[in-house]
Design a protein around this motif. Structure first.
Motif, PDB file in Angstrom:
ATOM      1  N   ASP A 172      -0.248  -6.666  13.922  1.00 42.56           N
ATOM      2  CA  ASP A 172      -0.314  -6.600  12.484  1.00 42.56           C
ATOM      3  C   ASP A 172       0.059  -5.188  12.023  1.00 42.56           C
ATOM      4  N   LYS A 173       0.855  -5.051  10.986  1.00 36.75           N
ATOM      5  CA  LYS A 173       1.227  -3.718  10.496  1.00 36.75           C
ATOM      6  C   LYS A 173       0.009  -2.894  10.095  1.00 36.75           C
ATOM      7  N   ARG A 174      -0.956  -3.594   9.531  1.00 43.30           N
ATOM      8  CA  ARG A 174      -2.158  -2.891   9.088  1.00 43.30           C
ATOM      9  C   ARG A 174      -2.933  -2.313  10.284  1.00 43.30           C
ATOM     10  N   ALA A 175      -3.023  -3.101  11.348  1.00 45.48           N
ATOM     11  CA  ALA A 175      -3.743  -2.625  12.544  1.00 45.48           C
ATOM     12  C   ALA A 175      -3.028  -1.415  13.135  1.00 45.48           C
TER      13      ALA A 175
ATOM     14  N   ARG B 209      -0.330   8.586 -12.216  1.00 47.51           N
ATOM     15  CA  ARG B 209       0.978   8.994 -11.686  1.00 47.51           C
ATOM     16  C   ARG B 209       1.990   7.856 -11.660  1.00 47.51           C
ATOM     17  N   GLY B 210       1.560   6.686 -12.104  1.00 48.09           N
ATOM     18  CA  GLY B 210       2.486   5.561 -12.158  1.00 48.09           C
ATOM     19  C   GLY B 210       2.646   4.821 -10.841  1.00 48.09           C
ATOM     20  N   TYR B 211       1.812   5.174  -9.862  1.00 50.64           N
ATOM     21  CA  TYR B 211       1.967   4.551  -8.546  1.00 50.64           C
ATOM     22  C   TYR B 211       1.607   3.071  -8.567  1.00 50.64           C
ATOM     23  N   LEU B 212       0.513   2.745  -9.242  1.00 52.30           N
ATOM     24  CA  LEU B 212       0.063   1.344  -9.239  1.00 52.30           C
ATOM     25  C   LEU B 212       1.099   0.438  -9.895  1.00 52.30           C
ATOM     26  N   ASP B 213       1.694   0.904 -11.011  1.00 52.09           N
ATOM     27  CA  ASP B 213       2.719   0.095 -11.673  1.00 52.09           C
ATOM     28  C   ASP B 213       3.965  -0.018 -10.812  1.00 52.09           C
ATOM     29  N   ALA B 214       4.373   1.109 -10.246  1.00 54.55           N
ATOM     30  CA  ALA B 214       5.607   1.100  -9.442  1.00 54.55           C
ATOM     31  C   ALA B 214       5.479   0.153  -8.253  1.00 54.55           C
ATOM     32  N   LYS B 215       4.296   0.062  -7.676  1.00 52.70           N
ATOM     33  CA  LYS B 215       4.109  -0.793  -6.501  1.00 52.70           C
ATOM     34  C   LYS B 215       3.561  -2.165  -6.882  1.00 52.70           C
ATOM     35  N   GLU B 216       3.529  -2.424  -8.184  1.00 51.02           N
ATOM     36  CA  GLU B 216       3.018  -3.701  -8.709  1.00 51.02           C
ATOM     37  C   GLU B 216       1.665  -4.049  -8.125  1.00 51.02           C
ATOM     38  N   ILE B 217       0.809  -3.059  -8.113  1.00 46.44           N
ATOM     39  CA  ILE B 217      -0.543  -3.301  -7.632  1.00 46.44           C
ATOM     40  C   ILE B 217      -1.371  -3.789  -8.811  1.00 46.44           C
ATOM     41  N   SER B 218      -1.862  -5.010  -8.672  1.00 43.62           N
ATOM     42  CA  SER B 218      -2.525  -5.636  -9.808  1.00 43.62           C
ATOM     43  C   SER B 218      -3.879  -4.985 -10.027  1.00 43.62           C
ATOM     44  N   ARG B 219      -4.327  -5.103 -11.228  1.00 45.21           N
ATOM     45  CA  ARG B 219      -5.653  -4.574 -11.516  1.00 45.21           C
ATOM     46  C   ARG B 219      -6.684  -5.502 -10.895  1.00 45.21           C
ATOM     47  N   GLY B 220      -7.758  -4.940 -10.524  1.00 48.97           N
ATOM     48  CA  GLY B 220      -8.823  -5.728  -9.945  1.00 48.97           C
ATOM     49  C   GLY B 220      -9.921  -4.738  -9.735  1.00 48.97           C
TER      50      GLY B 220
ATOM     51  N   ASP C 144      -7.435  -2.253  -1.043  1.00 44.56           N
ATOM     52  CA  ASP C 144      -6.839  -3.145  -0.082  1.00 44.56           C
ATOM     53  C   ASP C 144      -5.306  -3.192  -0.247  1.00 44.56           C
ATOM     54  N   GLN C 145      -4.866  -3.235  -1.485  1.00 46.12           N
ATOM     55  CA  GLN C 145      -3.417  -3.262  -1.734  1.00 46.12           C
ATOM     56  C   GLN C 145      -2.770  -1.913  -1.435  1.00 46.12           C
ATOM     57  N   LEU C 146      -3.509  -0.836  -1.698  1.00 44.83           N
ATOM     58  CA  LEU C 146      -2.972   0.499  -1.384  1.00 44.83           C
ATOM     59  C   LEU C 146      -2.734   0.633   0.115  1.00 44.83           C
ATOM     60  N   ILE C 147      -3.696   0.136   0.882  1.00 42.58           N
ATOM     61  CA  ILE C 147      -3.574   0.223   2.345  1.00 42.58           C
ATOM     62  C   ILE C 147      -2.346  -0.558   2.808  1.00 42.58           C
ATOM     63  N   GLU C 148      -2.166  -1.733   2.213  1.00 41.27           N
ATOM     64  CA  GLU C 148      -1.011  -2.534   2.605  1.00 41.27           C
ATOM     65  C   GLU C 148       0.294  -1.787   2.295  1.00 41.27           C
ATOM     66  N   THR C 149       0.332  -1.115   1.160  1.00 40.51           N
ATOM     67  CA  THR C 149       1.554  -0.392   0.787  1.00 40.51           C
ATOM     68  C   THR C 149       1.844   0.761   1.749  1.00 40.51           C
ATOM     69  N   VAL C 150       0.844   1.597   2.006  1.00 40.80           N
ATOM     70  CA  VAL C 150       1.123   2.736   2.905  1.00 40.80           C
ATOM     71  C   VAL C 150       1.307   2.276   4.352  1.00 40.80           C
ATOM     72  N   ALA C 151       0.777   1.107   4.687  1.00 41.70           N
ATOM     73  CA  ALA C 151       0.956   0.589   6.047  1.00 41.70           C
ATOM     74  C   ALA C 151       2.357   0.016   6.235  1.00 41.70           C
ATOM     75  N   GLY C 152       3.137  -0.051   5.150  1.00 40.25           N
ATOM     76  CA  GLY C 152       4.513  -0.555   5.257  1.00 40.25           C
ATOM     77  C   GLY C 152       4.627  -2.041   4.982  1.00 40.25           C
ATOM     78  N   GLY C 153       3.684  -2.598   4.240  1.00 42.30           N
ATOM     79  CA  GLY C 153       3.752  -4.010   3.866  1.00 42.30           C
ATOM     80  C   GLY C 153       2.901  -4.878   4.774  1.00 42.30           C
ATOM     81  N   SER C 154       3.044  -6.197   4.570  1.00 39.50           N
ATOM     82  CA  SER C 154       2.235  -7.098   5.392  1.00 39.50           C
ATOM     83  C   SER C 154       3.093  -7.588   6.552  1.00 39.50           C
ATOM     84  N   GLY C 155       2.530  -8.396   7.387  1.00 42.08           N
ATOM     85  CA  GLY C 155       3.311  -8.982   8.479  1.00 42.08           C
ATOM     86  C   GLY C 155       3.141  -8.228   9.780  1.00 42.08           C
ATOM     87  N   ASN C 156       3.997  -8.568  10.747  1.00 43.07           N
ATOM     88  CA  ASN C 156       3.836  -8.043  12.101  1.00 43.07           C
ATOM     89  C   ASN C 156       4.902  -7.032  12.461  1.00 43.07           C
ATOM     90  N   VAL C 157       4.597  -6.259  13.461  1.00 45.52           N
ATOM     91  CA  VAL C 157       5.583  -5.341  14.006  1.00 45.52           C
ATOM     92  C   VAL C 157       5.545  -5.514  15.525  1.00 45.52           C
TER      93      VAL C 157
END
Ligand SMILES: [Zn+2]
Length: 297
Positions: free
Chosen positions: A130-133, A242-253, A260-273
């Motif tokens: 997993d990319k996140r792992a 800084r506009g990061y949340l909008d640029a990465k389309e991170i929804s409000r919650g 959780d969404q920030l981690i996915e973004t810096v981890a390079g997205g979802s899915g496997n490597v």
């Protein structure tokens, strides 16, 4: 534990440091021989040839906390925590994990081709993770290598993150004389160097803040960043500004969903490597031989 420095280490200089993780663990051969001879009732000679063939699992070799017959120790002369056997009964196994990518594929093939084949001195295992792992493993290694009491860790984290995000650049050269890192609004993407100052686009700068927060956070005190100590709420607030949340389309919650969404973004997205484990069994094979000689005597 980092791999043994004074032994024939593999030359991994062709790989960006952010793409390679090293693991090292000890295995007690007194315990292992006991399992084969006492529990399984094999003759020492048979036990010896079985143990030589033994290939531990990746989970055993890379576990943050070793399980029997493996153990971890930072001591100079450790004793087996299970049977108290002294150092001469222990074998060290080093494992390297290389992340598959366009940047590392050619170098990896070349390295694997260069390894001796005889007696399975090296074992190469392909796996998907997993990319996140993978990101959290990287973050863990980074955390172990940083001295958070020395302020230079903030710049060090920046260098490590950029090294992971853009492995093609020679970041140690670029960072050689960097004294300050600043966000730069006019910079739409990437980075720019001016003397001892490194300017980062707001998005890259935001990602550096996220990594600094993650690597230094504690439950009580939040995380430390270029912008001081931040709680999760402070961090989210600044990233929004800084506009990061909008640029990465991170929804409000709530802030934890955002994290959780920030981690996915810096981890390079979802899915496997794809990852490649290279297990260095040389020390193990040599030690099994010398222990067997003592055992059979
Ligand atoms: Zn033992």
């Amino acid at each position: 534990m980092s791999p043994d420095k004074n032994k024939r280490e593999l030359d991994l200089s062709a790989f960006p440091p952010g793409n390679v993780t090293g693991y090292s663990t000890l295995v007690c051969l007194a315990c292992t021989f006991d399992i084969f001879t006492v529990q399984l009732g094999l003759a020492p000679r048979t036990a010896y040839s079985e143990i030589r063939k033994y290939s531990p699992t990746i989970a055993e070799l890379t576990a943050p906390k070793a399980t029997p017959p493996f153990f971890d120790s930072e001591e100079q002369n450790p004793h087996c925590p299970y049977c108290n056997a002294a150092k001469r009964w222990h074998a060290r196994v080093d494992t390297y994990r290389i992340e598959g990518s366009k940047t590392t594929d050619a170098a990896r093939r070349k390295l694997i081709k260069s390894l001796p084949q005889k007696d399975n001195q090296f074992q190469v295992i392909e796996a998907k993770t997993d990319k996140r792992a993978t990101f959290f493993d990287w973050l863990d290694t980074l955390g172990h290598n940083l001295d958070i009491d020395d302020d230079s860790w903030l710049i060090e984290t920046t260098r490590a993150y950029l090294g992971r995000a853009e492995p093609k650049n020679d970041w140690s050269e670029i960072f050689k004389d960097v004294r300050t890192v600043r966000p730069s609004r006019p910079l739409e993407q990437g980075w720019e160097k001016a003397g001892a100052r490194l300017f980062l686009s707001p998005l890259v700068y935001s990602e550096v803040l996220i990594v600094q927060y993650l690597v230094s956070r504690s439950h009580v005190h939040g995380g430390r960043t270029f912008e001081g100590r931040l709680t999760l709420q402070d961090l989210v607030h600044r990233l929004r500004y800084r506009g990061y949340l909008d640029a990465k389309e991170i929804s409000r919650g709530d802030q934890f969903e955002v994290l959780d969404q920030l981690i996915e973004t810096v981890a390079g997205g979802s899915g496997n490597v794809k990852v490649y484990y290279i297990v260095d069994r040389r020390g193990f094979l040599e030690k099994v031989k010398s222990v067997y000689a003592r055992y059979a005597a």
